[in-house]
Design an enzyme around this catalytic site. Structure first.
Site, PDB file in Angstrom:
ATOM      1  N   GLU A 176      33.440  86.768  10.263  1.00 57.39           N
ATOM      2  CA  GLU A 176      32.962  86.038  11.446  1.00 57.39           C
ATOM      3  C   GLU A 176      31.651  86.634  11.955  1.00 57.39           C
ATOM      4  OE1 GLU A 176      36.928  86.477  13.147  1.00 57.39           O
ATOM      5  OE2 GLU A 176      36.974  84.326  13.490  1.00 57.39           O
ATOM      6  N   GLU A 233      43.436  86.377   8.287  1.00 56.31           N
ATOM      7  CA  GLU A 233      44.204  86.545   9.529  1.00 56.31           C
ATOM      8  C   GLU A 233      45.615  85.986   9.435  1.00 56.31           C
ATOM      9  OE1 GLU A 233      41.075  85.608   9.331  1.00 56.31           O
ATOM     10  OE2 GLU A 233      39.862  86.470  10.948  1.00 56.31           O
ATOM     11  N   GLY A 279      37.354  89.235  11.124  1.00 53.78           N
ATOM     12  CA  GLY A 279      36.242  89.388  12.067  1.00 53.78           C
ATOM     13  C   GLY A 279      34.960  89.796  11.355  1.00 53.78           C
ATOM     14  N   ALA A 332      38.713  92.722  12.436  1.00 50.36           N
ATOM     15  CA  ALA A 332      38.985  93.337  13.734  1.00 50.36           C
ATOM     16  C   ALA A 332      39.955  94.494  13.516  1.00 50.36           C
ATOM     17  CB  ALA A 332      39.606  92.304  14.657  1.00 50.36           C
TER      18      ALA A 332
HETATM   19  N1  3HC Z   1      42.255  97.323  11.206  1.00 47.97           N
HETATM   20  C1  3HC Z   1      42.729  98.569  11.289  1.00 47.97           C
HETATM   21  N2  3HC Z   1      42.951  99.364  10.217  1.00 47.97           N
HETATM   22  C2  3HC Z   1      42.682  98.855   9.009  1.00 47.97           C
HETATM   23  C3  3HC Z   1      42.190  97.547   8.853  1.00 47.97           C
HETATM   24  C4  3HC Z   1      41.959  96.767  10.011  1.00 47.97           C
HETATM   25  N3  3HC Z   1      41.467  95.538   9.959  1.00 47.97           N
HETATM   26  N4  3HC Z   1      42.049  97.316   7.529  1.00 47.97           N
HETATM   27  C5  3HC Z   1      42.418  98.433   6.889  1.00 47.97           C
HETATM   28  N5  3HC Z   1      42.797  99.364   7.785  1.00 47.97           N
HETATM   29  C6  3HC Z   1      43.233 100.746   7.516  1.00 47.97           C
HETATM   30  C7  3HC Z   1      44.551 100.809   6.774  1.00 47.97           C
HETATM   31  O1  3HC Z   1      45.635 100.779   7.659  1.00 47.97           O
HETATM   32  C8  3HC Z   1      44.421 102.122   6.035  1.00 47.97           C
HETATM   33  O2  3HC Z   1      44.704 103.142   6.960  1.00 47.97           O
HETATM   34  P1  3HC Z   1      45.411 104.504   6.492  1.00 47.97           P
HETATM   35  O3  3HC Z   1      44.503 105.094   5.478  1.00 47.97           O
HETATM   36  O4  3HC Z   1      45.551 105.277   7.746  1.00 47.97           O
HETATM   37  O5  3HC Z   1      46.732 104.091   5.906  1.00 47.97           O
HETATM   38  C9  3HC Z   1      42.942 102.205   5.700  1.00 47.97           C
HETATM   39  O6  3HC Z   1      42.295 101.313   6.610  1.00 47.97           O
HETATM   40  C10 3HC Z   1      42.587 101.795   4.300  1.00 47.97           C
HETATM   41  O7  3HC Z   1      43.194 100.519   4.048  1.00 47.97           O
HETATM   42  P2  3HC Z   1      43.938 100.207   2.676  1.00 47.97           P
HETATM   43  O8  3HC Z   1      44.840 101.331   2.328  1.00 47.97           O
HETATM   44  O9  3HC Z   1      44.516  98.855   2.806  1.00 47.97           O
HETATM   45  O10 3HC Z   1      42.707 100.227   1.651  1.00 47.97           O
HETATM   46  P3  3HC Z   1      42.419  99.293   0.420  1.00 47.97           P
HETATM   47  O11 3HC Z   1      41.146  99.774  -0.127  1.00 47.97           O
HETATM   48  O12 3HC Z   1      43.610  99.204  -0.466  1.00 47.97           O
HETATM   49  O13 3HC Z   1      42.216  97.816   1.024  1.00 47.97           O
HETATM   50  C11 3HC Z   1      41.318  96.152   2.530  1.00 47.97           C
HETATM   51  C12 3HC Z   1      41.124  97.539   1.867  1.00 47.97           C
HETATM   52  C13 3HC Z   1      41.263  95.063   1.458  1.00 47.97           C
HETATM   53  C14 3HC Z   1      40.217  95.966   3.514  1.00 47.97           C
HETATM   54  C15 3HC Z   1      42.698  96.113   3.226  1.00 47.97           C
HETATM   55  O14 3HC Z   1      42.819  97.251   4.047  1.00 47.97           O
HETATM   56  C16 3HC Z   1      42.909  94.904   4.089  1.00 47.97           C
HETATM   57  O15 3HC Z   1      43.267  93.861   3.596  1.00 47.97           O
HETATM   58  N6  3HC Z   1      42.726  95.078   5.420  1.00 47.97           N
HETATM   59  C17 3HC Z   1      43.042  94.057   6.374  1.00 47.97           C
HETATM   60  C18 3HC Z   1      42.023  92.952   6.377  1.00 47.97           C
HETATM   61  C19 3HC Z   1      42.372  91.952   7.450  1.00 47.97           C
HETATM   62  O16 3HC Z   1      43.467  91.476   7.552  1.00 47.97           O
HETATM   63  N7  3HC Z   1      41.367  91.608   8.262  1.00 47.97           N
HETATM   64  C20 3HC Z   1      41.566  90.688   9.362  1.00 47.97           C
HETATM   65  C21 3HC Z   1      41.913  91.449  10.597  1.00 47.97           C
HETATM   66  S1  3HC Z   1      42.298  90.395  11.954  1.00 47.97           S
HETATM   67  C22 3HC Z   1      40.794  89.821  12.479  1.00 47.97           C
HETATM   68  O17 3HC Z   1      39.783  90.181  11.963  1.00 47.97           O
HETATM   69  C23 3HC Z   1      40.826  88.872  13.635  1.00 47.97           C
HETATM   70  C24 3HC Z   1      39.526  88.255  13.911  1.00 47.97           C
HETATM   71  O18 3HC Z   1      39.530  86.921  13.508  1.00 47.97           O
HETATM   72  C25 3HC Z   1      39.178  88.321  15.365  1.00 47.97           C
END
Ligand code: 3HC
Length: 707
Positions: free
Chosen positions: A112, A132, A109, A63
């Site tokens: 999911e 998450e 997400g 998400a």
């Molecule tokens: N939402 C918004 N922005 C995100 C994002 C997300 N889920 N994941 C990554 N980004 C953004 C980063 O902030 C970054 O932005 P920037 O370039 O402006 O700084 C850009 O995308 C690239 O991210 P990274 O620099 O982290 O790139 P990497 O290649 O090093 O890593 C990744 C990629 C492994 C996907 C890492 O970004 C990551 O771990 N992201 C978060 C994953 C996460 O936590 N997902 C769960 C979200 S909560 C959810 O899904 C709830 C659901 O259950 C409803």
């Protein structure tokens, strides 16, 4: 609305492509457009099946985390997630086979969504996960209900509580992925979808039955996980909420479990824990962006390195290079010192090996990258030198003079000084544009932080190279300005000042340490000093005294210097703020001598010692940190408050779920912080002076340091 999801038909398969760079995060419009595209595929007479795929380098990273900021109350979240749950149920109810084609990451997400498809195929280097919990929340779109049905409760609990992604082969073995595809993923996914269409096969994960035995085993796994989390997840709530949600599904079925998941998610997403962890997620990424150093600033490749000084820090720094596969020269003054340094490095690797994290062969291979030397031979071949000699200005200046002479003109010269003026070393080297600070934190091979200290003349490409190098060394680099102690240790002086004064006023060493470890730090101020060495701080104070300065204004406790004079340097001498079983032992007991010293020093200052409440200890230490942090910010030694938070979390183990000292101050309230500073000023003296920035922000009615 921009086209975030594309629809096309290839070979009678509807290909639905999510295209929301950089990571295809599920912004509200993406959710909506996936829903619409699946409905279109179902209605499309030209399509027999559907494939959902991500454009660019990844499937879906989850998400959109930024969107959580708009959820102010659990009710906001309940409403929104009811919509998401219903949407994924519609997707899952599609009457044509729907295949998720995963490359890169299917996280949160994203996973999911993939689990709401009927099948999942993946590239062999893809990863799936439910991270998450690392954001202080739980999977909120059915993950706690569908994952146990696909992978079993035990693995689902593991993945949702540690947040670690799982590689495609393991995901396949566990049933999360149906097939791993070599070659062109989309072509393979289309062929797979056609087969499923021909067989009229559809599998809805939510309808996978859990047998009575599996449910019982799952409930046992929940109980075990709670026990284990009680030890490992102190101070946080999200991992426990994961267990509650999984348990509800095992006991009461998918629908009731989903409702419970939504309630738990709703409570988590508005918690300080989640806000703090989300703040840290973005702060870490922001820290890599330095305003006057654009992304395309040229960088140099670091192929060979050298470290001067094989003590605790120098040895740890050399390990960082070797771990990254970069050959490194390690220089000491004589063979004996070199031998000692190398023995410590080998011991560290052997400990890693004994934990099963390295093989004997890897240890030898890594050790072979470290070349010990007592001369500067070969320094003309290296791309970077890190100086890690004693924290002494004259010695460091002399070392930089030598380094300027023995290295190539383009070689980067970094100092691991923890406090001293980088510009003075820069001048000694004769080429200041190449000089900067690389301040590692003890133990240097473990702690993630690298403070990159920018000197007056450090060139931009040297900074950009350092930022890139920090990633290669598996560190988080944060660029800071060149003031005494830089950011981390400058602020720490205020943290320690309060710890010393609280002791003299009546608190005890174990009490103060416990307050800080209960707050979530791995070690309290006194335990930390015993590890780092009381001699280190004493030498810094001696240097400052020689130039007529003190580290933090206010009364200076004499106890640390008295301990230094007694040769009580901490763990390494078997005594410091605590008594230890033996030198280097970690088994410690409180020492009545410290209480006696505190009584004596209190008497000298005319203080009557008093019982001090834990709340006062925490508040004074944290407010001292934040007040100085505000000064650091206003003086531009840190680019943003988030950088300071990253520094504290990665350099000192400040609990991420509290968001760092600046975020913590915001959660307490900037006006409250300011009024406390005023209160302390009235109680303790003028050395408690509010940072001008703090006053300005409060006057302007701001609640955050981000201006
Ligand atoms: N939402 C918004 N922005 C995100 C994002 C997300 N889920 N994941 C990554 N980004 C953004 C980063 O902030 C970054 O932005 P920037 O370039 O402006 O700084 C850009 O995308 C690239 O991210 P990274 O620099 O982290 O790139 P990497 O290649 O090093 O890593 C990744 C990629 C492994 C996907 C890492 O970004 C990551 O771990 N992201 C978060 C994953 C996460 O936590 N997902 C769960 C979200 S909560 C959810 O899904 C709830 C659901 O259950 C409803």
């Amino acid at each position: 609305m921009p086209d975030l999801v594309r629809y096309e038909v290839k070979d009678r398969v509807a290909v639905i492509t999510i295209d929301n760079p950089p990571v295809n995060a599920l912004a509200p419009a993406v959710w909506e457009q996936i829903d619409q595209a699946v409905a279109r595929g179902v209605a499309d007479a030209g399509a027999d099946a559907m494939v959902l795929v991500g454009a660019g380098t990844t499937f879906i990273a989850g998400a959109d985390i930024k969107v959580f900021d708009v959820l102010k109350t659990p009710q906001d979240s309940m409403t929104r997630s009811a919509g998401t749950h219903a949407l994924l149920r519609r997707v899952e109810d599609a009457s044509k086979p729907l295949v998720a084609a995963i490359h890169g990451n299917a996280l949160g997400g994203g996973m999911e969504v993939a689990m709401s498809c009927h099948f999942r195929v993946a590239a062999k280097d893809a990863k799936v996960g439910q991270p998450e919990v690392l954001l202080g929340i739980i999977p909120g779109a059915g993950g706690t209900q569908r994952l146990p049905r696909l992978a079993g409760a035990e693995l689902a609990l593991q993945m949702c509580t540690d947040g670690k992604p799982v590689a495609a082969p393991k995901a396949k073995a566990a049933g999360m992925v149906d097939e791993i595809l070599e070659g062109d993923l989309l072509a393979g996914a289309i062929a797979f979808a056609k087969k499923k269409a021909a067989a009229r096969e559809i599998r809805k994960v939510r309808e996978i039955a859990i047998s009575a035995d599996a449910a019982k085993a799952g409930l046992d796994a929940c109980a075990k996980m709670r026990e284990s989390l009680a030890k490992t997840a102190r101070g946080v709530k999200a991992p426990f909420a994961v267990v509650d949600a999984v348990e509800a599904g095992l006991k009461d079925g998918f629908d009731a479990g989903s409702i419970r998941e939504r309630e738990l998610f709703a409570n988590c997403v508005v918690s300080i824990e989640s806000k703090a962890l989300r703040h840290m997620f973005f702060a870490e990424r922001e820290a890599a962006k330095v305003p006057d150093i654009p992304k395309d600033t040229p960088t140099r490749e670091i192929k060979r390195a050298a470290v001067v000084g094989a003590g605790t820090m120098g040895g740890g720094i050399a390990m960082n290079y070797a771990n990254a596969g970069i050959p490194v020269l390690l220089k000491e003054v004589d063979e004996a010192a070199l031998k000692k340094g190398l023995a410590t490095i080998r011991k560290n690797y052997e400990i890693t090996m004994s934990k099963g994290k390295m093989t004997a062969e890897q240890v030898e291979k890594t050790m072979a990258l470290i070349t010990p030397t007592t001369t500067y031979d070969g320094f003309d071949q290296v791309d970077i030198v890190t100086e890690a000699v004693f924290e002494n200005m004259d010695l460091k200046k002399a070392t930089f003079k030598e380094l300027g002479a023995v290295t190539r003109p383009d070689c980067i010269l970094a100092s691991n000084s923890s406090t001293l003026d980088i510009d003075q070393f820069a001048q000694s080297s004769g080429r200041p544009a190449q000089v900067l600070g690389h301040h590692y934190f003890s133990p240097a091979n473990v702690m993630k932080l690298l403070e990159i200290v920018r000197g007056r003349e450090t060139s931009r490409d040297v900074i950009a190279t350092s930022l890139k190098l920090s990633k290669k060394l598996n560190k988080t680099g944060v660029v800071v300005g060149n003031c005494f102690g830089f950011v981390a240790n400058r602020m720490l002086a205020y943290y320690m000042r309060e710890a010393y004064l609280l002791l003299e006023e009546g608190a005890s060493v174990p009490q103060i340490d416990k307050v800080l470890t209960d707050f979530g730090l791995p070690v309290g101020p006194y335990g930390m000093q015993d590890i780092a060495g009381i001699d280190v701080g004493a030498r810094i104070r001696q240097y400052l005294a020689s130039i007529g300065k003190t580290r933090a204004e206010g009364p200076q406790s004499a106890i640390p210097d008295r301990l230094f004079e007694m040769g009580r340097y901490g763990q390494k001498t078997g005594a410091g703020w605590y008594k230890y079983d033996a030198p280097f032992s970690r088994n410690r007991t409180p020492d009545p001598l410290i209480e006696q010293m505190a009584e004596e020093e209190a008497a000298k200052r005319g203080l009557k010692r008093r019982p001090i409440a834990d709340e006062e200890i925490l508040a004074r230490i944290m407010i001292a940190l934040a007040n100085e942090g505000a000064r650091v910010l206003e003086e531009h030694y840190a680019t943003r408050a988030g950088d300071i938070d990253v520094i504290y979390c990665y350099g000192f183990g400040y609990p991420r779920h509290r968001g760092g000292p600046m975020f913590y101050a915001e959660t307490v309230g900037l006006a409250t912080v300011l009024s406390r500073v005023h209160e302390y000023r009235a109680r303790f003296g003028d050395y408690w002076e509010p940072a001008p920035l703090l006053e300005k922000l409060v006057t302007a009615g701001k609640s955050s340091f981000e201006q």
